[in-house]
Design a protein around this motif. Structure first.
Motif, PDB file in Angstrom:
ATOM      1  N   LYS A 186       0.842  -1.199   0.000  1.00  0.00           N
ATOM      2  CA  LYS A 186       0.000   0.000   0.000  1.00  0.00           C
ATOM      3  C   LYS A 186       0.877   1.249   0.000  1.00  0.00           C
ATOM      4  O   LYS A 186       2.062   1.194   0.280  1.00  0.00           O
ATOM      5  N   GLY A 187       0.268   2.374  -0.298  1.00  0.00           N
ATOM      6  CA  GLY A 187       1.002   3.639  -0.302  1.00  0.00           C
ATOM      7  C   GLY A 187       1.386   4.088   1.095  1.00  0.00           C
ATOM      8  O   GLY A 187       0.766   3.693   2.088  1.00  0.00           O
ATOM      9  N   PRO A 188       2.378   4.963   1.211  1.00  0.00           N
ATOM     10  CA  PRO A 188       2.871   5.363   2.532  1.00  0.00           C
ATOM     11  C   PRO A 188       2.119   6.521   3.164  1.00  0.00           C
ATOM     12  O   PRO A 188       2.311   6.814   4.332  1.00  0.00           O
ATOM     13  N   PHE A 189       1.219   7.182   2.448  1.00  0.00           N
ATOM     14  CA  PHE A 189       0.673   8.436   2.959  1.00  0.00           C
ATOM     15  C   PHE A 189      -0.386   8.242   4.038  1.00  0.00           C
ATOM     16  O   PHE A 189      -0.452   9.028   4.969  1.00  0.00           O
ATOM     17  N   TYR A 190      -1.213   7.217   3.939  1.00  0.00           N
ATOM     18  CA  TYR A 190      -2.215   7.014   4.985  1.00  0.00           C
ATOM     19  C   TYR A 190      -1.566   6.626   6.313  1.00  0.00           C
ATOM     20  O   TYR A 190      -1.950   7.167   7.361  1.00  0.00           O
ATOM     21  N   PRO A 191      -0.566   5.742   6.352  1.00  0.00           N
ATOM     22  CA  PRO A 191       0.107   5.508   7.642  1.00  0.00           C
ATOM     23  C   PRO A 191       0.795   6.762   8.195  1.00  0.00           C
ATOM     24  O   PRO A 191       0.806   6.972   9.402  1.00  0.00           O
ATOM     25  N   LEU A 192       1.356   7.581   7.305  1.00  0.00           N
ATOM     26  CA  LEU A 192       1.940   8.848   7.770  1.00  0.00           C
ATOM     27  C   LEU A 192       0.862   9.749   8.364  1.00  0.00           C
ATOM     28  O   LEU A 192       1.082  10.417   9.376  1.00  0.00           O
ATOM     29  N   TRP A 193      -0.311   9.779   7.734  1.00  0.00           N
ATOM     30  CA  TRP A 193      -1.434  10.572   8.241  1.00  0.00           C
ATOM     31  C   TRP A 193      -1.888  10.058   9.604  1.00  0.00           C
ATOM     32  O   TRP A 193      -2.120  10.846  10.525  1.00  0.00           O
ATOM     33  N   ILE A 194      -2.004   8.742   9.746  1.00  0.00           N
ATOM     34  CA  ILE A 194      -2.419   8.157  11.026  1.00  0.00           C
ATOM     35  C   ILE A 194      -1.417   8.520  12.116  1.00  0.00           C
ATOM     36  O   ILE A 194      -1.794   8.896  13.232  1.00  0.00           O
ATOM     37  N   ALA A 195      -0.123   8.416  11.814  1.00  0.00           N
ATOM     38  CA  ALA A 195       0.903   8.744  12.803  1.00  0.00           C
ATOM     39  C   ALA A 195       0.863  10.227  13.173  1.00  0.00           C
ATOM     40  O   ALA A 195       1.010  10.585  14.344  1.00  0.00           O
ATOM     41  N   LEU A 246      -0.799  14.419  17.184  1.00  0.00           N
ATOM     42  CA  LEU A 246      -1.568  15.611  17.557  1.00  0.00           C
ATOM     43  C   LEU A 246      -2.686  15.308  18.551  1.00  0.00           C
ATOM     44  O   LEU A 246      -3.407  16.219  18.957  1.00  0.00           O
ATOM     45  N   HIS A 247      -2.868  14.043  18.911  1.00  0.00           N
ATOM     46  CA  HIS A 247      -3.919  13.611  19.841  1.00  0.00           C
ATOM     47  C   HIS A 247      -5.306  13.990  19.334  1.00  0.00           C
ATOM     48  O   HIS A 247      -6.165  14.410  20.120  1.00  0.00           O
ATOM     49  N   ALA A 248      -5.519  13.862  18.035  1.00  0.00           N
ATOM     50  CA  ALA A 248      -6.822  14.150  17.440  1.00  0.00           C
ATOM     51  C   ALA A 248      -7.485  12.830  17.041  1.00  0.00           C
ATOM     52  O   ALA A 248      -6.802  11.873  16.696  1.00  0.00           O
ATOM     53  N   PRO A 249      -8.807  12.778  17.069  1.00  0.00           N
ATOM     54  CA  PRO A 249      -9.489  11.573  16.603  1.00  0.00           C
ATOM     55  C   PRO A 249      -9.275  11.382  15.100  1.00  0.00           C
ATOM     56  O   PRO A 249      -9.341  12.331  14.319  1.00  0.00           O
ATOM     57  N   LEU A 250      -9.032  10.151  14.696  1.00  0.00           N
ATOM     58  CA  LEU A 250      -8.734   9.868  13.294  1.00  0.00           C
ATOM     59  C   LEU A 250      -9.924  10.180  12.395  1.00  0.00           C
ATOM     60  O   LEU A 250      -9.767  10.718  11.305  1.00  0.00           O
ATOM     61  N   LEU A 251     -11.130   9.850  12.835  1.00  0.00           N
ATOM     62  CA  LEU A 251     -12.312  10.118  12.001  1.00  0.00           C
ATOM     63  C   LEU A 251     -12.549  11.602  11.816  1.00  0.00           C
ATOM     64  O   LEU A 251     -12.995  12.040  10.765  1.00  0.00           O
TER      65      LEU A 251
END
Length: 92
Positions: free
Chosen positions: A71-80, A85-90
């Protein structure tokens, strides 16, 4: 101030207010939605979580194996980043 400038300013304020209202409605609709990670989905949800966990621990994408380049690397980077930032992912 000319009449066309006032009209354009009113349109901009209306558009900005409409955008803010739409974001508020989205947050209201997402309030009760829960994030589900399928633990046995090794090549989908679990892969993103594992890669994000490795990134947040400073190990880049973890060990290089058959799943690293699936898979691409950008979604895991976004999750991290969202986790940092202690923000909810949704919400993010």
């Amino acid at each position: 101030m000319s009449a066309t400038l006032k009209t354009e300013r009113r349109r901009f304020v209306f558009f900005l207010g409409l955008c803010c209202a739409m974001v508020a409605v989205k947050f209201l609709l997402l309030q009760d939605q829960r994030l589900i990670v399928l633990g046995d989905a090794r090549y989908d949800s679990r892969l993103f979580i594992d890669l994000a966990h490795s990134i947040s621990k400073g190990r880049w994408f973890g060990p290089y194996d058959e799943r690293t380049l699936i898979k691409g690397p950008f979604y895991p980077l976004w999750i991290a980043a969202v986790h940092y930032l202690h923000a909810p992912l949704l919400t993010a």
